[in-house]
Every structure is written in C-alpha cells, then in structure tokens.
Design a protein around this motif. Structure first.
Motif, short mmCIF file in Angstrom:
data_model
loop_
_atom_site.label_atom_id
_atom_site.label_comp_id
_atom_site.label_asym_id
_atom_site.label_seq_id
_atom_site.Cartn_x
_atom_site.Cartn_y
_atom_site.Cartn_z
N ARG A 200 4.87 1.72 1.66
CA ARG A 200 6.09 1.85 0.87
C ARG A 200 6.76 3.21 1.06
O ARG A 200 7.92 3.40 0.69
N GLU A 201 6.04 4.16 1.66
CA GLU A 201 6.58 5.50 1.83
C GLU A 201 7.85 5.47 2.68
O GLU A 201 7.90 4.88 3.76
N GLY A 202 8.89 6.07 2.17
CA GLY A 202 10.14 6.14 2.91
C GLY A 202 11.07 4.96 2.70
O GLY A 202 12.22 4.99 3.16
N LEU A 203 10.60 3.90 2.02
CA LEU A 203 11.43 2.72 1.77
C LEU A 203 12.00 2.74 0.36
O LEU A 203 11.43 3.36 -0.55
N VAL A 204 13.12 2.05 0.16
CA VAL A 204 13.69 1.91 -1.18
C VAL A 204 12.99 0.71 -1.82
O VAL A 204 13.35 -0.45 -1.59
N VAL A 205 11.94 1.01 -2.59
CA VAL A 205 11.08 0.00 -3.18
C VAL A 205 10.78 0.41 -4.62
O VAL A 205 10.54 1.58 -4.90
N VAL A 206 10.81 -0.57 -5.54
CA VAL A 206 10.41 -0.31 -6.92
C VAL A 206 9.40 -1.37 -7.34
O VAL A 206 9.41 -2.49 -6.81
N PRO A 207 8.51 -1.04 -8.29
CA PRO A 207 7.55 -2.04 -8.73
C PRO A 207 8.24 -3.22 -9.40
O PRO A 207 9.22 -3.05 -10.13
N PHE B 50 3.61 -7.23 -7.56
CA PHE B 50 4.66 -7.37 -6.56
C PHE B 50 5.55 -6.13 -6.55
O PHE B 50 5.58 -5.36 -7.52
N ASP B 51 6.25 -5.94 -5.45
CA ASP B 51 7.25 -4.89 -5.31
C ASP B 51 8.60 -5.52 -5.00
O ASP B 51 8.67 -6.59 -4.38
N ALA B 52 9.66 -4.85 -5.39
CA ALA B 52 11.03 -5.26 -5.06
C ALA B 52 11.55 -4.32 -3.98
O ALA B 52 11.66 -3.12 -4.19
N ALA C 106 0.85 -1.19 0.00
CA ALA C 106 0.00 0.00 0.00
C ALA C 106 0.89 1.25 0.00
O ALA C 106 2.01 1.21 0.52
N PRO C 107 0.42 2.35 -0.58
CA PRO C 107 1.25 3.56 -0.65
C PRO C 107 1.83 3.97 0.69
O PRO C 107 3.00 4.35 0.77
N ARG C 108 1.07 3.88 1.77
CA ARG C 108 1.59 4.32 3.06
C ARG C 108 2.65 3.37 3.61
O ARG C 108 3.52 3.79 4.37
#
Length: 287
Positions: A109-116, A121-123, A105-107
C-alpha cells in the motif's frame, strides 16, 4: 545518525529555496503547504517536500544538497509527465473510481492512495482508462493536484454500478443465493459496504457475504437455522468462483451484521463453540 523528518524541515526547506533557481528556475516553494510548485505550460504541478525530508533525515547533512538536487530533478521530470497525462486524460477527476481489495500488506500500500475499508478490506483509488489507467499513486495525485477525493465513490456508483444485475439463484432446495453482478466490471466489490440495499428490510440477523471476484457479490440473508446447511455450500461456491476468476477478490465467507460490520466466518463446525455468530445460531428460529 538519522533524525525525524520534521527536525530537518527548516534546513531542508532553506536548501530547496537555494537550489530552485539553479535546478528549476521557474518553480517556487510554497511555505504554506510545504510544496514545490512547478509551472508546466498553462498548468502547474505540486510536489510535497515530505519525501525529501524523509530522505535527508536518513543521510548526513553534508550530502543533503545532493539529495535535494536529485529530488528536484526527479519531481521536475514527473511534473512534465503528469501534465502530459492531464492533457491526455482531460479532467482526470472524471476517471477516478474506487476499488475494494482485500487488506494490503504495508509494503504493497506504500505510495498508493488507499484507505481502510473496515478491518479486512482496503479502498483503492483507481484511474479508469483502458491504456493508461491503474492505481492512483500519492505522487501522481500530488502532481495532478488531486486532494479531496470524496467524489470518487459517487463516480463509481454513477458510472460503474448503476446498471448492476441482481438475481436469485438456487443454492439448495428451497434456498437461494442473491447474486449482484456486472460481468467484466472491476468495481462491484465496492458495494461491500452497502449490502443492506440488496437484502430484505429489517433483516436483523444480517447475511452471508462472498466477494469471490470484483464483478460479483454473493449474498444469503440469514433468517433461520437453514444457514447451518447453506454455509458450507456457500463457502464452496465462493472458493470455486475465486479460483476460476480472471479478477479474483476474496476467498472466504463473511457475516455482514450490525453497523456495516464484516466478520470472517471459518467453517461452520468451528463456529459452534463461541463467538457472536455461534450465539446467533442459537437464537435463530428453526428452518
């Protein structure tokens, strides 16, 4: 009245330059990258001004000096912690790994080093350390000077996935499921984008894929209408493993096909009416 962060940039950066000699006399502002550079011992940490631009854009101008003062003290404290981590970890780049997780969820992933990593899924970049590890935050990455992270997948392959076990297990009479696993690993799920390497060559129909936990992938190459009987059993196995897992990943079945596409599959009876998978079922040879 709020404004856009970039509209505040000129005035905020001027205030940063004015306040640095008072709050952090050894630090300086790098206009080329819009970062505050903080020397700590023999190292240096950097902090992007974007965070304070966003904060100031939400506040009246008269309190900007206080907002900037608070931010400078905050990044100074984090800089000492970050450099302490550098000394604790050694070369932190050697510890970075890639972990695939269901879409956040957007909240979250906020502040994390994450890419789609596709549509579902996210990486997430992780620091692999038994005591001080965890998801890499953007703030931590900035202070540790971690920018281009293309080597993270190589780290993950070479140090976590080189010794995965691949075996076939019976699922139904005459039908096996391929298991790609490494007990206790948090990174086997990273192979979701590379399932083709575990399938027969020229497997044009793709495969059923399950990733019930981060240590295990389940694969079933689709070659005939036998997939109609396999899918509900395959889905039950994925659901049961997900429910029992200490490190669960995704509860569901996906169809891997085309250019590394993953399509979620509902129960088989819901796929007979329309869609790409239903069209595939009509083209398949009889089992």
């Amino acid at each position: 009245m709020s404004m856009e962060p970039l509209d505040a940039a000129v005035d905020v950066h001027a205030l940063i330059r004015d306040l640095l000699p008072v709050v952090a006399p050894s630090a300086w502002f790098d206009p080329g990258t819009s970062e505050v550079v903080l020397p700590v011992g023999r190292s240096e940490a950097r902090a992007s001004s974007w965070t304070v631009l966003e904060r100031c854009a939400r506040e009246p101008r008269e309190i900007w000096p206080r907002v900037i003062d608070d931010w400078l003290r905050e990044v100074g404290d984090r800089a000492f912690l970050a450099v302490g981590e550098m000394e604790l970890f050694g070369d932190v780049r050697e510890l970075l790994r890639l972990r695939i997780v269901p879409k956040l969820a957007p909240r979250d992933r906020e502040g994390l080093v994450v890419v789609p990593a596709g549509d579902h899924f996210d990486a997430m970049v992780m620091i692999e350390h038994p005591r001080y590890g965890g998801p890499l935050t953007k703030a931590r990455a900035g202070l540790l000077g971690l920018r281009k992270l293309g080597y993270v997948m190589t780290n993950t392959h070479d140090r976590e996935l080189a010794d995965v076990e691949v075996r076939d297990q019976p699922l139904l009479p005459g039908e096996n499921v391929r298991v790609v696993t490494k007990p206790g690993s948090r990174y086997v799920s990273a192979l979701l984008s590379e399932v083709e390497q575990f399938l027969p060559r020229h497997n044009e129909n793709g495969a059923l894929v399950g990733v019930p936990c981060h240590s295990t992938l389940l694969l079933y190459p689709i070659t005939s209408t036998a997939v109609r009987d396999v899918l509900p059993i395959f889905a039950d196995v994925v659901a049961e493993m997900h429910a029992d897992a200490e490190d669960p990943c995704a509860n569901g079945v996906y169809w891997s096909h085309g250019e590394r596409r993953l399509t979620p599959l509902p129960p088989l009876e819901q796929t007979n009416g329309s869609g790409e998978f239903a069209a595939l079922l009509r083209r398949l040879p009889e089992a």
